[in-house]
Design a protein around this motif. Structure first.
Motif, PDB file in Angstrom:
ATOM      1  N   TYR A  19       0.800  -1.478   0.121  1.00 52.27           N
ATOM      2  CA  TYR A  19       0.018   0.098   0.150  1.00 52.27           C
ATOM      3  C   TYR A  19       0.854   1.479   0.033  1.00 52.27           C
ATOM      4  O   TYR A  19       0.271   2.226  -0.015  1.00 52.27           O
ATOM      5  CB  TYR A  19      -1.154  -0.067   1.095  1.00 52.27           C
ATOM      6  CG  TYR A  19      -1.965  -1.126   1.092  1.00 52.27           C
ATOM      7  CD1 TYR A  19      -2.999  -1.059   0.231  1.00 52.27           C
ATOM      8  CD2 TYR A  19      -2.054  -2.112   2.360  1.00 52.27           C
ATOM      9  CE1 TYR A  19      -3.964  -2.195   0.298  1.00 52.27           C
ATOM     10  CE2 TYR A  19      -3.245  -3.063   2.382  1.00 52.27           C
ATOM     11  CZ  TYR A  19      -3.911  -2.823   1.034  1.00 52.27           C
ATOM     12  OH  TYR A  19      -4.866  -3.992   1.293  1.00 52.27           O
ATOM     13  N   LYS A  24      -4.951   5.924  -0.896  1.00 51.16           N
ATOM     14  CA  LYS A  24      -6.225   5.682  -0.344  1.00 51.16           C
ATOM     15  C   LYS A  24      -6.131   4.952   0.831  1.00 51.16           C
ATOM     16  O   LYS A  24      -5.359   3.860   1.093  1.00 51.16           O
ATOM     17  CB  LYS A  24      -7.236   4.748  -1.574  1.00 51.16           C
ATOM     18  CG  LYS A  24      -8.393   4.500  -1.058  1.00 51.16           C
ATOM     19  CD  LYS A  24      -9.402   3.588  -2.185  1.00 51.16           C
ATOM     20  CE  LYS A  24      -9.612   4.228  -3.324  1.00 51.16           C
ATOM     21  NZ  LYS A  24     -10.618   3.619  -4.340  1.00 51.16           N
ATOM     22  N   HIS A  25      -7.017   4.885   1.753  1.00 54.14           N
ATOM     23  CA  HIS A  25      -7.159   4.372   2.882  1.00 54.14           C
ATOM     24  C   HIS A  25      -7.832   2.831   2.636  1.00 54.14           C
ATOM     25  O   HIS A  25      -8.933   3.030   2.162  1.00 54.14           O
ATOM     26  CB  HIS A  25      -7.968   4.972   4.113  1.00 54.14           C
ATOM     27  CG  HIS A  25      -7.333   6.347   4.411  1.00 54.14           C
ATOM     28  ND1 HIS A  25      -5.905   6.473   4.942  1.00 54.14           N
ATOM     29  CD2 HIS A  25      -7.723   7.497   4.286  1.00 54.14           C
ATOM     30  CE1 HIS A  25      -5.868   7.704   5.213  1.00 54.14           C
ATOM     31  NE2 HIS A  25      -6.810   8.591   4.660  1.00 54.14           N
ATOM     32  N   HIS A  26      -7.034   1.699   3.054  1.00 54.36           N
ATOM     33  CA  HIS A  26      -7.825   0.385   2.724  1.00 54.36           C
ATOM     34  C   HIS A  26      -8.023  -0.080   4.151  1.00 54.36           C
ATOM     35  O   HIS A  26      -7.193  -0.412   4.974  1.00 54.36           O
ATOM     36  CB  HIS A  26      -6.940  -0.377   1.979  1.00 54.36           C
ATOM     37  CG  HIS A  26      -6.687  -0.084   0.713  1.00 54.36           C
ATOM     38  ND1 HIS A  26      -7.437  -0.639  -0.487  1.00 54.36           N
ATOM     39  CD2 HIS A  26      -5.705   0.815   0.128  1.00 54.36           C
ATOM     40  CE1 HIS A  26      -6.913   0.218  -1.594  1.00 54.36           C
ATOM     41  NE2 HIS A  26      -5.852   0.881  -1.298  1.00 54.36           N
ATOM     42  N   ILE A  27      -9.432  -0.440   4.360  1.00 56.11           N
ATOM     43  CA  ILE A  27      -9.903  -0.956   5.743  1.00 56.11           C
ATOM     44  C   ILE A  27     -10.677  -2.162   5.604  1.00 56.11           C
ATOM     45  O   ILE A  27     -11.363  -2.481   4.620  1.00 56.11           O
ATOM     46  CB  ILE A  27     -10.970   0.174   6.017  1.00 56.11           C
ATOM     47  CG1 ILE A  27     -10.405   1.563   6.273  1.00 56.11           C
ATOM     48  CG2 ILE A  27     -11.558  -0.380   7.511  1.00 56.11           C
ATOM     49  CD1 ILE A  27      -9.292   1.708   7.363  1.00 56.11           C
ATOM     50  N   SER A  45     -17.698   2.594   8.502  1.00 59.20           N
ATOM     51  CA  SER A  45     -16.769   2.856   7.197  1.00 59.20           C
ATOM     52  C   SER A  45     -17.348   2.970   5.777  1.00 59.20           C
ATOM     53  O   SER A  45     -16.860   3.652   4.912  1.00 59.20           O
ATOM     54  CB  SER A  45     -15.858   1.845   7.618  1.00 59.20           C
ATOM     55  OG  SER A  45     -16.179   0.540   7.324  1.00 59.20           O
ATOM     56  N   GLU A  55     -11.084   8.150  -1.412  1.00 60.96           N
ATOM     57  CA  GLU A  55     -10.180   8.348  -0.207  1.00 60.96           C
ATOM     58  C   GLU A  55     -10.150   6.965   0.746  1.00 60.96           C
ATOM     59  O   GLU A  55      -9.279   6.698   1.193  1.00 60.96           O
ATOM     60  CB  GLU A  55     -10.725   9.295   0.589  1.00 60.96           C
ATOM     61  CG  GLU A  55     -10.463  10.951  -0.120  1.00 60.96           C
ATOM     62  CD  GLU A  55     -11.237  12.050   0.871  1.00 60.96           C
ATOM     63  OE1 GLU A  55     -10.663  12.199   1.758  1.00 60.96           O
ATOM     64  OE2 GLU A  55     -12.114  12.751   0.458  1.00 60.96           O
ATOM     65  N   ILE A  56     -11.245   6.373   0.620  1.00 58.69           N
ATOM     66  CA  ILE A  56     -11.453   5.126   1.601  1.00 58.69           C
ATOM     67  C   ILE A  56     -11.958   3.791   0.727  1.00 58.69           C
ATOM     68  O   ILE A  56     -12.935   3.968  -0.179  1.00 58.69           O
ATOM     69  CB  ILE A  56     -12.260   5.410   2.656  1.00 58.69           C
ATOM     70  CG1 ILE A  56     -12.063   4.336   3.678  1.00 58.69           C
ATOM     71  CG2 ILE A  56     -13.699   6.000   2.511  1.00 58.69           C
ATOM     72  CD1 ILE A  56     -12.840   4.715   5.054  1.00 58.69           C
ATOM     73  N   LYS A  94      -5.853  -1.740   8.818  1.00 58.33           N
ATOM     74  CA  LYS A  94      -5.743  -0.621   8.075  1.00 58.33           C
ATOM     75  C   LYS A  94      -4.551  -0.706   7.207  1.00 58.33           C
ATOM     76  O   LYS A  94      -3.497  -0.969   7.806  1.00 58.33           O
ATOM     77  CB  LYS A  94      -5.754   0.719   8.781  1.00 58.33           C
ATOM     78  CG  LYS A  94      -5.735   2.002   7.952  1.00 58.33           C
ATOM     79  CD  LYS A  94      -5.429   3.286   8.743  1.00 58.33           C
ATOM     80  CE  LYS A  94      -5.097   4.500   7.928  1.00 58.33           C
ATOM     81  NZ  LYS A  94      -3.590   4.402   7.392  1.00 58.33           N
ATOM     82  N   GLN A  95      -4.568  -0.685   5.999  1.00 57.09           N
ATOM     83  CA  GLN A  95      -3.435  -0.875   5.009  1.00 57.09           C
ATOM     84  C   GLN A  95      -2.683  -2.277   5.398  1.00 57.09           C
ATOM     85  O   GLN A  95      -1.502  -2.393   5.449  1.00 57.09           O
ATOM     86  CB  GLN A  95      -2.239   0.342   5.050  1.00 57.09           C
ATOM     87  CG  GLN A  95      -2.912   1.464   4.986  1.00 57.09           C
ATOM     88  CD  GLN A  95      -3.783   2.038   3.927  1.00 57.09           C
ATOM     89  OE1 GLN A  95      -4.761   1.632   3.857  1.00 57.09           O
ATOM     90  NE2 GLN A  95      -2.957   2.270   2.709  1.00 57.09           N
ATOM     91  N   TRP A 108     -10.270   6.614  14.792  1.00 59.81           N
ATOM     92  CA  TRP A 108      -9.674   6.833  13.696  1.00 59.81           C
ATOM     93  C   TRP A 108     -10.506   7.597  12.646  1.00 59.81           C
ATOM     94  O   TRP A 108      -9.661   8.678  11.867  1.00 59.81           O
ATOM     95  CB  TRP A 108      -9.070   5.551  13.069  1.00 59.81           C
ATOM     96  CG  TRP A 108      -8.339   5.935  11.779  1.00 59.81           C
ATOM     97  CD1 TRP A 108      -6.864   6.265  11.732  1.00 59.81           C
ATOM     98  CD2 TRP A 108      -8.649   5.526  10.452  1.00 59.81           C
ATOM     99  NE1 TRP A 108      -6.496   6.444  10.254  1.00 59.81           N
ATOM    100  CE2 TRP A 108      -7.563   6.185   9.774  1.00 59.81           C
ATOM    101  CE3 TRP A 108      -9.971   5.462   9.805  1.00 59.81           C
ATOM    102  CZ2 TRP A 108      -7.696   6.013   8.341  1.00 59.81           C
ATOM    103  CZ3 TRP A 108     -10.106   5.424   8.645  1.00 59.81           C
ATOM    104  CH2 TRP A 108      -9.168   5.575   7.622  1.00 59.81           C
ATOM    105  N   THR A 112      -9.656  10.992  11.368  1.00 59.26           N
ATOM    106  CA  THR A 112      -9.351  11.531   9.791  1.00 59.26           C
ATOM    107  C   THR A 112     -10.195  12.163   9.265  1.00 59.26           C
ATOM    108  O   THR A 112      -9.973  12.948   8.271  1.00 59.26           O
ATOM    109  CB  THR A 112      -9.036  10.003   9.237  1.00 59.26           C
ATOM    110  OG1 THR A 112      -8.181   9.414   9.929  1.00 59.26           O
ATOM    111  CG2 THR A 112      -8.468  10.231   7.837  1.00 59.26           C
TER     112      THR A 112
END
Length: 306
Positions: A19, A24-27, A45, A55-56, A94-95, A108, A112
């Protein structure tokens, strides 16, 4: 019968370097489908993902109790650290790195995105109940067994997911014996007559409980249909036999991986909830592999999520 494979788990716990070039935020959210906190994490989320898709990115994986325990075992093998010191039944990454539970995720999200959760816990209770009903629905088929040991009734139910797509005759036999639909023969009030430590538990003698009898809804016995379900984990349910094509009423539940049963015994399903009951049954004192205190099936039948 759907079982998450190790490859799926590998996609959750990825190497963070994958990542590094991605802003981008990977959840990723993994948890028991019955857990309200899983749905808190998922809905919060995914709401942000809806409004901020650039973004996510969110992946949510609801699991039954059995698969959740398998997932934790997998993580203990692959990883180490603080992940295993939490009591929650939902874990967030996350990531590809451990973030915490659902409430760590909410913290978080606020830091964020200034996101604040607005739904109440009773609302999430209703959401979790609906999701659980949908998770445990047709075309899957479920039955339950409830037990007593000595004078003590064990709390809860052992819920079994059956696989009629592979073994329709065996599954119908098992279901009808749970539901008392055939000539009065039933698993109710029968005993677990054998416990092989680190092996399996065995019951289903609907004649006298000695372990020497087995009869099916089709007659004395019926033929094997399929060996597609493997004995690759604890909690596999199958038909005990005296050789090929001698299935009756007796059944077993594995207490460990038992690959040597493959292609000899016909597995028909797996335990999905009630893990604590299986552990109590395994822990019973025995004399020559027979429980020292009478272990009885006190209730059984088809199971529907409340």
């Amino acid at each position: 019968m759907t079982t998450p494979a190790a490859g799926i788990y590998d996609s959750i716990v990825v190497q963070p370097r994958q990542y590094q070039a991605d802003k981008k935020h990977h959840i990723t959210i993994v948890g028991r489908v019955e857990d309200k906190e899983f749905h808190i994490a998922e809905l919060a989320s995914k709401l942000l993902q809806q409004y901020r898709p650039n973004e996510i990115d969110v992946v949510a994986m609801p699991l039954c109790e059995l698969d959740w325990k398998d997932f934790i075992v997998y993580l203990r093998v692959m990883e180490s650290g603080e992940t295993w010191r939490i009591d929650a039944e939902t874990i967030v990454f996350k990531q590809g790195e451990y973030l915490g539970d659902a409430f760590h995720l909410l913290d978080w999200l606020y830091d964020t995105f200034k996101y604040e959760e607005y739904r109440t816990m009773p609302v999430y209770g209703a959401i979790a109940a609906t999701a659980t009903r949908e998770f445990f629905c047709e075309p899957k088929e479920y039955v339950y067994l409830a037990f007593s040991v000595g004078e003590e009734a064990l709390s809860g139910k052992l819920v079994i997911e059956l696989c009629p797509e592979y073994c329709p005759m065996a599954v119908e036999n098992f279901v009808q014996l749970c539901e008392r639909k055939t000539r009065g023969q039933t698993y109710q009030d029968t005993v677990i007559h054998r416990v092989v430590k680190k092996g399996w538990i065995q019951g289903g003698d609907v004649i006298d409980g000695s372990g020497g009898n087995s009869v099916s809804i089709y007659g004395k016995d019926f033929e094997d249909e399929c060996y597609a379900v493997k004995h690759n984990r604890k909690g596999i349910v199958g038909m005990a036999n005296e050789g090929r094509d001698t299935n009756g009423s007796q059944f077993y539940i594995t207490l460990t991986e038992m690959n040597w049963f493959d292609n000899k015994m016909q597995a028909i399903g797996r335990v999905v909830t009630g893990w604590h009951m299986l552990e109590k049954l395994e822990a019973m004192d025995t004399v020559n592999e027979r429980p020292a205190s009478t272990c009885r099936i006190v209730a059984c039948g088809k199971w529907r999520s409340a």
